[in-house]
Design a protein around this motif. Structure first.
Motif, short mmCIF file in Angstrom:
data_model
loop_
_atom_site.label_atom_id
_atom_site.label_comp_id
_atom_site.label_asym_id
_atom_site.label_seq_id
_atom_site.Cartn_x
_atom_site.Cartn_y
_atom_site.Cartn_z
N GLY A 26 1.14 -0.91 0.02
CA GLY A 26 -0.16 -0.09 0.06
C GLY A 26 0.82 1.28 -0.07
N ARG A 27 0.20 2.41 -0.02
CA ARG A 27 0.89 3.71 -0.01
C ARG A 27 0.28 4.77 0.99
N SER B 32 -3.90 3.91 1.06
CA SER B 32 -4.37 3.30 -0.19
C SER B 32 -3.84 2.00 -0.41
N THR B 33 -4.69 1.04 -0.13
CA THR B 33 -4.33 -0.44 -0.31
C THR B 33 -5.50 -1.29 -0.71
N ARG B 34 -5.17 -2.11 -1.77
CA ARG B 34 -5.83 -3.04 -2.46
C ARG B 34 -7.39 -2.40 -2.98
N ASP B 35 -7.05 -1.34 -3.60
CA ASP B 35 -8.20 -0.32 -4.38
C ASP B 35 -9.05 -0.08 -3.16
N GLN B 36 -8.81 0.27 -1.85
CA GLN B 36 -9.40 0.77 -1.07
C GLN B 36 -8.77 2.23 -0.51
N VAL B 37 -9.34 3.15 0.17
CA VAL B 37 -8.86 4.22 0.75
C VAL B 37 -9.22 4.15 2.41
N GLY C 288 -4.72 7.19 16.05
CA GLY C 288 -4.47 5.89 15.57
C GLY C 288 -5.70 5.17 15.34
N HIS C 289 -6.90 5.85 15.24
CA HIS C 289 -7.98 5.22 14.74
C HIS C 289 -8.28 5.21 13.24
N GLN C 290 -8.48 3.92 12.57
CA GLN C 290 -8.56 4.02 11.27
C GLN C 290 -9.97 3.44 10.83
N GLN C 291 -10.35 4.22 9.61
CA GLN C 291 -11.78 3.98 9.23
C GLN C 291 -11.61 3.86 7.78
N HIS C 292 -12.36 3.13 6.91
CA HIS C 292 -12.46 2.87 5.66
C HIS C 292 -13.59 3.98 5.17
N GLU C 293 -12.79 4.77 4.13
CA GLU C 293 -13.69 5.74 3.40
C GLU C 293 -14.10 5.43 2.20
N PRO C 294 -15.25 4.93 2.05
CA PRO C 294 -15.89 4.31 0.59
C PRO C 294 -15.91 5.43 -0.47
N ARG C 295 -16.05 6.82 -0.01
CA ARG C 295 -16.41 7.81 -1.11
C ARG C 295 -15.05 8.22 -1.77
N ASP D 89 -11.45 6.76 -3.81
CA ASP D 89 -10.91 5.60 -4.45
C ASP D 89 -9.48 5.69 -4.83
N THR D 90 -9.02 4.92 -5.47
CA THR D 90 -7.57 4.87 -5.72
C THR D 90 -7.39 5.90 -6.65
N ALA D 91 -8.04 6.30 -7.57
CA ALA D 91 -7.82 7.30 -8.50
C ALA D 91 -7.63 8.58 -7.80
N TRP D 92 -8.61 8.79 -6.87
CA TRP D 92 -8.70 10.08 -6.10
C TRP D 92 -7.12 9.98 -5.39
#
Length: 148
Positions: free
Chosen positions: A69-70, A100-105, A112-119, A121-124
């Motif tokens: 990821g990046r 950005s990892t596995r086509d998810q942001v 240190g809290h992490q949350q998936h942001e479906p809005r 994407d990798t292009a953004w």
């Protein structure tokens, strides 16, 4: 008068046209001697040696398949669809790490809290990320490098 000239020209080629066609027919299959001499000089005597033109391993950039990821820092508030994104656990709304990892942001706040942001994407991510300045073996090394 012009009609007679047109009929005469249409019926037979002129002397100049006839000479041109004869000369062209004689030259059609010939090759100038200079061209033959240049072809002989261009023939390589022995095959050229192959040279490794790749960069040394320490200067090569890893391919996306070699990376898990990046990450990039995002200091300002993140606004999407007119709504400011905040951490679901602590309410922080700025100083994010964008992963950005596995086509998810994913977003990671300073605590240190992490949350998936479906809005997002990798292009953004690719549009907003600067070139990578380092690669790290572990996630923790990358966090230390980015000051988190």
């Amino acid at each position: 008068m012009f009609e007679r000239i047109r009929r005469r020209h249409a019926a037979e080629p002129s002397e100049m046209q006839r000479r041109h066609f004869e000369m062209w027919a004689r030259l059609e299959g010939q090759v100038p001697p200079e061209v033959e001499r240049m072809r002989a000089e261009l023939q390589p005597a022995e095959p050229a040696t192959l040279v490794d033109d790749f960069l040394p391993p320490e200067l090569r950039v890893p391919s996306p398949a070699q990376l898990d990821g990046r990450m990039m820092p995002w200091k300002q508030p993140l606004v999407m669809n007119g709504e400011m994104v905040a951490c679901t656990e602590c309410g922080a709304y700025r100083d994010w790490l964008v992963l950005s990892t596995r086509d998810q942001v994913w977003l990671r706040c300073r605590t240190g809290h992490q949350q998936h942001e479906p809005r997002l994407d990798t292009a953004w991510y690719n549009r907003h990320a600067a070139p990578a300045d380092a690669t790290h073996a572990t996630f923790e090394d990358c966090l230390r490098h980015l000051g988190h």
